[in-house]
Design a protein around this motif. Structure first.
Motif, short mmCIF file in Angstrom:
data_model
loop_
_atom_site.label_atom_id
_atom_site.label_comp_id
_atom_site.label_asym_id
_atom_site.label_seq_id
_atom_site.Cartn_x
_atom_site.Cartn_y
_atom_site.Cartn_z
N ASP A 6 -17.00 17.00 -2.37
CA ASP A 6 -16.32 18.13 -2.65
C ASP A 6 -15.04 18.65 -2.60
O ASP A 6 -14.52 19.45 -3.99
N GLU A 7 -14.23 18.11 -1.86
CA GLU A 7 -12.87 18.88 -1.13
C GLU A 7 -12.34 17.50 -1.87
O GLU A 7 -11.55 16.95 -0.81
N PHE A 8 -11.99 16.84 -3.13
CA PHE A 8 -11.59 15.50 -3.36
C PHE A 8 -9.77 15.35 -3.39
O PHE A 8 -9.47 16.52 -4.02
N VAL A 9 -9.18 14.63 -2.84
CA VAL A 9 -7.93 14.29 -2.32
C VAL A 9 -7.67 12.49 -2.72
O VAL A 9 -8.29 12.17 -2.15
N ASP A 10 -7.44 13.28 -3.41
CA ASP A 10 -6.42 11.98 -4.33
C ASP A 10 -5.12 11.17 -3.04
O ASP A 10 -4.05 11.57 -3.04
N VAL A 11 -5.54 9.90 -2.76
CA VAL A 11 -4.91 9.32 -2.20
C VAL A 11 -4.70 8.00 -2.58
O VAL A 11 -4.07 7.12 -1.72
N SER A 12 -4.11 8.04 -4.28
CA SER A 12 -4.24 6.97 -4.83
C SER A 12 -2.62 6.87 -4.37
O SER A 12 -1.55 7.65 -4.58
N LEU A 13 -2.08 5.23 -4.66
CA LEU A 13 -0.55 5.43 -4.55
C LEU A 13 0.04 5.95 -5.68
O LEU A 13 1.34 6.12 -5.13
N THR A 14 -0.59 5.89 -7.16
CA THR A 14 0.33 6.89 -7.74
C THR A 14 0.55 8.00 -7.58
O THR A 14 1.15 8.21 -8.02
N PHE A 28 4.12 -3.81 2.40
CA PHE A 28 2.79 -4.83 1.34
C PHE A 28 3.59 -5.67 0.69
O PHE A 28 2.82 -6.79 -0.03
N GLY A 29 4.35 -5.12 0.25
CA GLY A 29 5.03 -6.81 -1.46
C GLY A 29 3.50 -6.56 -2.31
O GLY A 29 3.50 -5.60 -2.73
N ASP A 30 3.56 -7.42 -2.73
CA ASP A 30 3.02 -7.94 -3.90
C ASP A 30 1.04 -7.43 -3.89
O ASP A 30 0.66 -7.64 -4.81
N ALA A 31 0.78 -7.18 -2.49
CA ALA A 31 -0.21 -7.45 -2.24
C ALA A 31 -0.46 -5.59 -2.33
O ALA A 31 -1.77 -4.56 -1.56
N ALA A 32 0.42 -4.83 -2.86
CA ALA A 32 0.34 -2.94 -2.86
C ALA A 32 -1.16 -3.19 -3.55
O ALA A 32 -1.26 -2.05 -2.53
N GLU A 33 -1.37 -3.39 -4.33
CA GLU A 33 -2.79 -2.61 -5.24
C GLU A 33 -4.00 -2.69 -4.23
O GLU A 33 -4.77 -2.10 -4.19
N LEU A 34 -3.41 -4.72 -3.59
CA LEU A 34 -5.19 -4.22 -2.55
C LEU A 34 -4.58 -3.09 -1.53
O LEU A 34 -6.06 -3.11 -1.41
N ALA A 35 -3.05 -3.04 -0.88
CA ALA A 35 -3.84 -1.81 0.10
C ALA A 35 -4.05 -0.75 -0.64
O ALA A 35 -4.87 -0.05 0.36
N ASP A 36 -4.08 -0.47 -1.73
CA ASP A 36 -4.54 1.17 -2.61
C ASP A 36 -5.69 0.93 -2.43
O ASP A 36 -6.12 1.70 -2.58
N GLN A 37 -6.42 -0.50 -3.15
CA GLN A 37 -8.02 -0.46 -3.10
C GLN A 37 -8.47 0.09 -1.82
O GLN A 37 -9.93 0.96 -1.31
N VAL A 39 -7.53 2.01 0.93
CA VAL A 39 -7.40 2.76 1.16
C VAL A 39 -8.48 3.78 0.34
O VAL A 39 -8.77 4.68 0.42
N ARG A 40 -8.97 3.87 -0.85
CA ARG A 40 -9.53 4.26 -1.81
C ARG A 40 -10.86 3.72 -0.93
O ARG A 40 -11.72 4.89 -1.49
N HIS A 41 -11.01 2.62 -0.71
CA HIS A 41 -12.10 2.38 0.10
C HIS A 41 -12.73 3.23 1.01
O HIS A 41 -13.55 4.07 1.63
N LEU A 42 -11.42 3.29 2.24
CA LEU A 42 -11.83 4.48 3.23
C LEU A 42 -12.32 5.49 3.17
O LEU A 42 -12.48 6.50 3.68
N SER A 43 -11.22 6.53 1.94
CA SER A 43 -11.48 8.28 1.08
C SER A 43 -12.78 7.87 0.69
O SER A 43 -12.33 8.96 0.66
N THR A 44 -13.51 7.24 0.37
CA THR A 44 -14.61 7.27 -0.25
C THR A 44 -15.81 6.73 0.22
O THR A 44 -16.29 7.31 1.68
N THR A 45 -15.89 5.02 0.68
CA THR A 45 -16.85 4.70 1.37
C THR A 45 -17.32 5.26 3.06
O THR A 45 -18.07 5.02 4.08
#
Length: 222
Positions: A6-14, A28-37, A39-45
């Protein structure tokens, strides 16, 4: 729906601060997108499954993921690493994303946490992670790793019997600690001698990329 959603916090890298983006790129270098994914999991599921509290969401990058991932600078290339008490994949998954050439064994006894880690590993397509549902004592005789990591498991003197046997006489424990690290080393002297450890070092990792460096106790064996 949970209060966290309900109190959504945008934790995406952007949406991250410029300082956080620079740190993510450096670690993370080239793996930054995976790290972003991740973090999204941590913040949701991760919240929905009860692995983290909703109050942790705004500081997932700095306090949790980057705090763990910078430990990679202490891990040799191609090392076999066991992470004890992985919980929400901290530090194991963060390190596995940062270090794709190394292999990580995440050891976690609780079924719900193991199921969540398995889900995230599959979603991220990580091929360098194996997940074992067990207590570390149950697998000590079956593993021989180069490095053992742990975060927020127990005080150092209690952590040694859970981790050192996984090294089979040679390797290092890298324990992520806080300001009490020097005191924990003093209190663990008897246990260090019992398990044949060398003198621990209290180190700082990520000092050049994080506002607050990560404190690590490195315990050599063999």
């Amino acid at each position: 729906m949970t209060e966290a959603n309900d109190e959504f916090v945008d934790v995406s890298l952007t949406s991250a601060s410029p300082e956080t983006k620079l740190a993510v790129d450096a670690v993370f270098g080239d793996a930054a997108e995976l790290a972003d994914q991740y973090v999204r999991h941590l913040s949701t599921t991760g919240i929905e499954w009860g692995l983290l509290g909703p109050r942790e969401v705004p500081r997932l990058w700095e306090r949790h993921v980057l705090n763990c991932a910078v430990v990679e600078e202490l891990i040799p290339q191609g090392a076999l690493v066991a992470d004890v008490g992985s919980g929400a994949g901290l530090p194991g998954l963060a390190l596995a994303i940062a270090r794709p050439e190394s292999q990580f064994i995440l050891i976690e006894p609780l079924e719900r946490r193991v199921a969540w880690i398995d889900m995230v590993v599959d979603d991220l397509g990580l091929t360098n992670v194996d997940v074992v549902r067990a207590r570390s004592e149950q697998v000590a005789g079956n593993l021989d790793v180069d490095i053992v990591t742990a975060r927020a498991v127990s005080a150092l003197k209690s952590l040694l019997p859970l981790t050192i046997p996984l090294l089979s006489g040679s390797g290092e424990l890298l324990a992520i600690k806080g300001r009490s690290a020097p005191d924990e080393v003093v209190s663990a002297q008897k246990a260090l001698k019992k398990y044949g450890c060398g003198q621990p070092e209290v180190l700082q990792a990520g000092a050049d990329v994080l506002v607050e460096a990560t404190t690590i106790v490195r315990v050599p064996v063999g």
